[in-house]
Design a protein around this motif. Structure first.
Motif: not given
Length: 1010
Positions: A205-216, A220-222, A251-259
């Motif tokens: 979860i620490q990896i998944a929430t880190s802003q310094q880590v690549e999305e992939s 994969i942590a999730v 849930m926070k990741w769901l808010t990344t949906v864009e116009e």
């Protein structure tokens, strides 16, 4: 390239094996030089190929102890070699563990753990440490015993440290590789993490929430968290605060949906198909975690957070809240159901949201709730939901209109026409307006699907709308597609018109059916592209037309059956290729093709590819053939031989259970459609041989049920004694083996249920497995009954094999389900066996009758039903043995009818069987010395419980007997001065148009009614 060629040459096995044919001296030289080359080579690609070569050859030699130098070389290489050699040796370990058997590795487990732990040390470069993680993953997943897996739990901390340091030193690709290896472990051997679950989840979860880590890497942590939760839910639920940390992340990741520009007028988002976004992962994560951990864990976290999101002024949050609610609904069904009214009200409110994406999400949520909580949702909320959805059909955003039509499909699929009927006129009118005004194909496609679902829902009542819709569909299908975008609209039109036809019936649909068949045939005869969706819809449409027209479809069969036979017989395109160094990094996959990598002992890695599109076409063709056999049996008789040639081998088709299931359903239908003058014995024998083989190697319980049912139906479709005695013996052996194996698996599941008794969700999952096994056991008992009925030579097999088995099932070590199965088998044995040879059955009657009497008073309704029915059978066929206990049987049967719950839904069938057995006592033992079996004792009880509705078969028997009593002028039934006759006539009027009386009884009722 030389290393690749060498591997292919010396790693062959079987008749083509080259290495064993070499002189011993040359063999030793090859082994020695291979190890020297691995140690000396500096070029990575060459060293990698050499490692593959060593692993491939080692897999064939190590288990025979013919390469004693290999393991010491590998251990020393990991300990003392340079970085490149360490990595090569670890790679060889990874490959070897995949190839060799578990038992060969066990003596080395301690040394392997030490070697891997050493390689994970911080003194080594990151490539070596990641290679060690891969080696650990490869080893652990092949260990069969949990005790061997837990020996490696001590390395988990080192793995987490390695991943953390890989990320902190910008080795993100290697961190990704390591977490992927952990996912593999989590899928098969999650017990490795049992002692360190909390640390593992915290790290991920620490990896998944880190802003310094690549999305992939975050994603994969999730994935690892989800995999572990799904495969070890029992322990995951006990990890403190895991759900509280994971759920908000998703849930926070769901808010990344864009116009998105033009979102409202397109069907699909314009994202890159290959790009997996945070939104995609979050959406899937909420669904999977809810299903894995269940509502007891997730609902307390979800409810408050979703409410916060729904009240947020930012549309992305409101959208996320609704999507989260729809994703959690299935997993939290029990908990949500308590407050479903409030949830529905909250969702409906957002149908009026100012933002189009939020309105769309609210419609989506309604559709999901309608699916997850059916049919209660439709019953409770139709007055609120249907008017709301009809309003949404007027929304200014086409994509919302289309999704609303889709939601209507979900609602209608499980709705009772009783509470949808008041809305149909307005609903159909609104959908027609959308169809007339919309120029967007994707909107019209969904509207046609909605029309089809409404037709299925209201069936014959849809005839009032037929002339408003069908002409449009015919016109659409009469025109060739203008472009590729027209193809799906035409496909939906085919689906819609044929579903409407099935609903309104042959009389209304037949005039249009012929014209439609010509259109479909012309479309299929044109040059359709391989990806054209019309093909599958045409095949399904033909099946529906055949079901609607029945034998009137006969003239069309020559035009369509050959095509389906060719499709069903098509060879699935399975290719097996070698995976060598040149393939590395080539992950491009053809559309419609699935790829599986397998490590084959002594051969190496192989790529297996199968065309799933062909599988789908084959499966659909088989289903349509089954439908034709059922709906147009006379017309299909000329094709039986060809169908048999196709379907029998498919009983063991390895790639898709659906095809095996459909093939099994076709076999008895083929027997049934053969003309009476054609003998069926040869075909039955042919079928039986292959069914016996298939069922014993079938691993899917649901398909095994179908195979056993197929066997039973084939037996019943043929004459008495159609198989020779040796085959009867084989059938008996097969049925006993299948029963014993299923009973064993059921016992294991019951044991697991006790171990996780405190986990309600886990118990429910195991209960579903148990229900599957119960259905298989039921099918075996049905098949045993069919064999008793049809084969005199089977009676000794029953007596010697199944009779003692059933007595055992009635013991204290088994539950009500097993006892019921035993009584059902006894019921069939007495009923059908006595009709063949009463002498053969008589020696077993006393213990059987005693068991039936004992279980008549069972609190389990199904068990009591089997006992009550059996007493009626014994009354009919038990002769003097039964007469001795007739008074006790009367007492038990009367007690069932006087149970305060006798007419409740759960017990009504038991009561019906008890009443039927009373009628048999009157019929066959009315002269019993006790007088208890006379009409004046049991008759009033039977008459007071009429009509019987819970059991159609027993109802027909009882109602016919009562009608005969009336026609015979029985004074007890007619009453003084025929005072009961008006009530009897009224009863006849209620029953005469139902399936609760047979045709002969209906004729007798007409005489009574005058």
């Amino acid at each position: 390239m030389c290393a690749v060629i060498l591997r292919r040459a010396i790693c062959k096995t079987g008749d083509d094996a080259l290495f064993p044919a070499l002189p011993q001296e040359l063999q030793n030289s090859v082994k020695q030089q291979l190890l020297q080359l691995v140690a000396a080579e500096q070029q990575k690609p060459v060293r990698r190929s050499l490692s593959h070569c060593v692993a491939g050859l080692g897999s064939t030699l190590c288990e025979k102890n013919e390469w004693q130098e290999l393991f010491p070389f590998l251990f020393n290489g990991v300990k003392d070699g340079d970085s490149g050699l360490k990595k090569s040796c670890l790679s060889i370990f990874s490959s070897l563990t995949t190839y060799v058997e578990d038992k060969f590795l066990i003596p080395y487990l301690g040394v392997l753990r030490e070697a891997f732990q050493f390689a994970l040390g911080e003194q080594h470069d990151m490539e070596v440490r990641i290679a060690a993680v891969d080696a650990i993953s490869s080893l652990v997943v092949v260990l069969e015993e949990e005790e061997h897996v837990v020996n490696f739990q001590s390395v988990v901390g080192d793995i987490l440290k390695t991943i953390g340091q890989a990320l902190s030193t910008n080795h993100e690709d290697q961190a990704l590789e390591a977490i992927e290896a952990l996912v593999t472990i989590g899928e098969s051997t999650p017990e490795l993490f049992t002692k360190s679950l909390s640390d593992v989840f915290q790290a991920m979860i620490q990896i998944a929430t880190s802003q310094q880590v690549e999305e992939s890497v975050q994603q994969i942590a999730v994935e690892f968290c989800l995999t572990l939760a799904e495969n070890d839910a029992r322990h995951t639920k006990k990890v403190p605060h895991f759900a509280e940390a994971f759920f908000p992340l998703a849930m926070k990741w769901l808010t990344t949906v864009e116009e998105k520009k033009d979102w409202g007028v397109t069907q699909e988002d314009d994202d890159d198909d290959d790009e997996i976004t945070f939104y995609d992962v979050g959406l899937e994560a909420l669904d999977r975690i809810s299903l894995a951990l269940g509502g007891r864990v997730i609902e307390p976290v979800a409810t408050g957070l979703i409410a916060q999101y729904l009240n947020n002024p930012d549309w992305q949050f409101r959208h996320a809240g609704l999507m989260a609610l729809s994703q959690c609904a299935e997993g939290c069904a029990k908990q949500f159901e308590v407050n479903l009214g409030s949830i529905v009200h909250m969702v409906l409110k957002h149908l009026g949201d100012a933002h189009e994406r939020v309105r769309w999400a609210a419609v989506h949520c309604i559709a999901q709730l309608a699916n997850d909580f059916c049919p209660g949702f439709q019953l409770a909320f139709h007055s609120a939901v249907l008017p709301a959805l009809m309003r949404m059909l007027s929304d200014s955003v086409p994509r919302i209109v289309a999704h609303t039509a889709n939601a209507i499909v979900n609602f209608m699929d499980e709705a009772d026409v009783e509470y949808t009927q008041p809305y149909l006129d307005e609903l159909v009118t609104k959908l027609l307006m959308v169809l007339q005004n919309s120029t967007l194909k994707f909107v019209n496609e969904e509207v046609l699907a909605a029309f089809a679902s409404i037709a299925e829902n209201c069936e014959a009542e849809f005839v009032k709308y037929y002339d408003h819709i069908v002409p449009y569909l015919k016109q659409l299908l009469s025109q060739p597609p203008a472009d590729k975008q027209d193809r799906m609209l035409r496909a939906k039109a085919m689906e819609c018109i044929t579903l409407i036809g099935m609903s309104v019936g042959k009389e209304k649909f037949a005039p249009d059916a012929k014209q439609l068949m010509e259109m479909l045939h012309a479309t299929l005869s044109s040059k359709l592209e391989s990806d054209d969706p019309q093909v599958q819809y045409i095949l399904q449409a033909w099946a529906r037309i055949a079901k609607c027209l029945g034998e009137e479809f006969h003239p069309y069969l020559p035009h369509v059956v050959p095509y389906f036979l060719d499709q069903a017989a098509i060879q699935t395109d399975v290719t097996v290729t070698d995976v060598d160094d040149r393939d590395e990094g080539n992950d491009d996959e053809e559309e419609g093709v699935e790829t599986l990598m397998l490590a084959i002992k002594g051969v190496g890695d192989r790529r297996i590819q199968i065309k799933t599109s062909l599988l789908q076409d084959k499966s659909l063709a088989c289903s349509v053939i089954e439908s034709f056999l059922e709906d147009v049996p006379q017309g299909m008789s000329p094709y039986v031989e060809r169908i048999s040639q196709i379907m029998v081998p498919l009983l063991k088709f390895p790639y898709l259970g659906e095809i095996r299931d459909t093939a099994s359903k076709c076999l008895p239908l083929m027997l049934a459609c053969l003309p009476p003058h054609i003998g069926k014995s040869d075909m039955l024998r042919h079928f039986a041989v292959h069914i016996l083989q298939a069922v014993q190697c079938e691993h899917d319980v649901e398909v095994a049920c179908s195979l056993v049912e197929c066997f039973q139906r084939c037996i019943n479709a043929c004459d008495m004694n159609a198989m020779p005695d040796n085959m009867v013996f084989d059938c008996s052996t097969m049925l006993k083996k299948v029963f014993d194996e299923s009973l064993r698996r059921r016992g294991l599941v019951s044991k697991q249920q006790k171990e996780v008794a405190e986990d309600e969700d886990e118990v429910e999952k195991l209960e579903a497995e148990n229900e599957g096994e119960e259905e298989l056991l039921n099918q075996v008992v049905e098949a045993v009954g069919a064999m008793v009925k049809k084969y005199q030579s089977f009676i000794p097999h029953f007596a010697n094999t199944f009779y003692p088995m059933c007595l055992g099932l009635l013991g204290d070590g088994y539950g009500d389900v097993e006892k019921r199965l035993a009584l059902c088998a006894f019921d069939d044995f007495v009923e059908h066996g006595s009709q063949i040879s009463q002498e053969a059955v008589a020696p077993y009657l006393q213990p059987i009758i005693s068991a039936l009497l004992k279980h008549c008073s069972s609190a389990d309704a199904d068990l009591a039903q089997a006992a009550a029915y059996g007493l009626g059978v014994c009354a009919q066929y038990g002769g003097q043995v039964f007469r001795q206990i007739a008074p006790e049987a009367v007492q038990q049967l009367v007690a069932i009818t006087k149970n305060p719950r006798a007419q409740e839904e759960a017990y009504a069938t038991t009561t019906a069987n008890a009443l039927s057995s009373m009628v048999k006592l009157i019929k066959f033992h009315h002269d019993h010395d006790s007088g208890l079996c006379r009409m004046d004792n049991l008759g009033p009880i039977v008459l007071a419980n009429l009509p019987i509705q819970a059991d159609e078969i027993e109802a027909r028997f009882v109602h016919e007997e009562v009608v005969d009593w009336v026609l015979a002028g029985n004074p007890l039934v007619l009453g003084e001065n025929h005072s009961n006759l008006p009530a009897i006539k009224e009863l006849c009027r209620k029953l005469i148009d139902t399936d609760l009386v047979n045709d002969g009884t209906k004729e007798k009722m007409k005489r009574i009614m005058g």
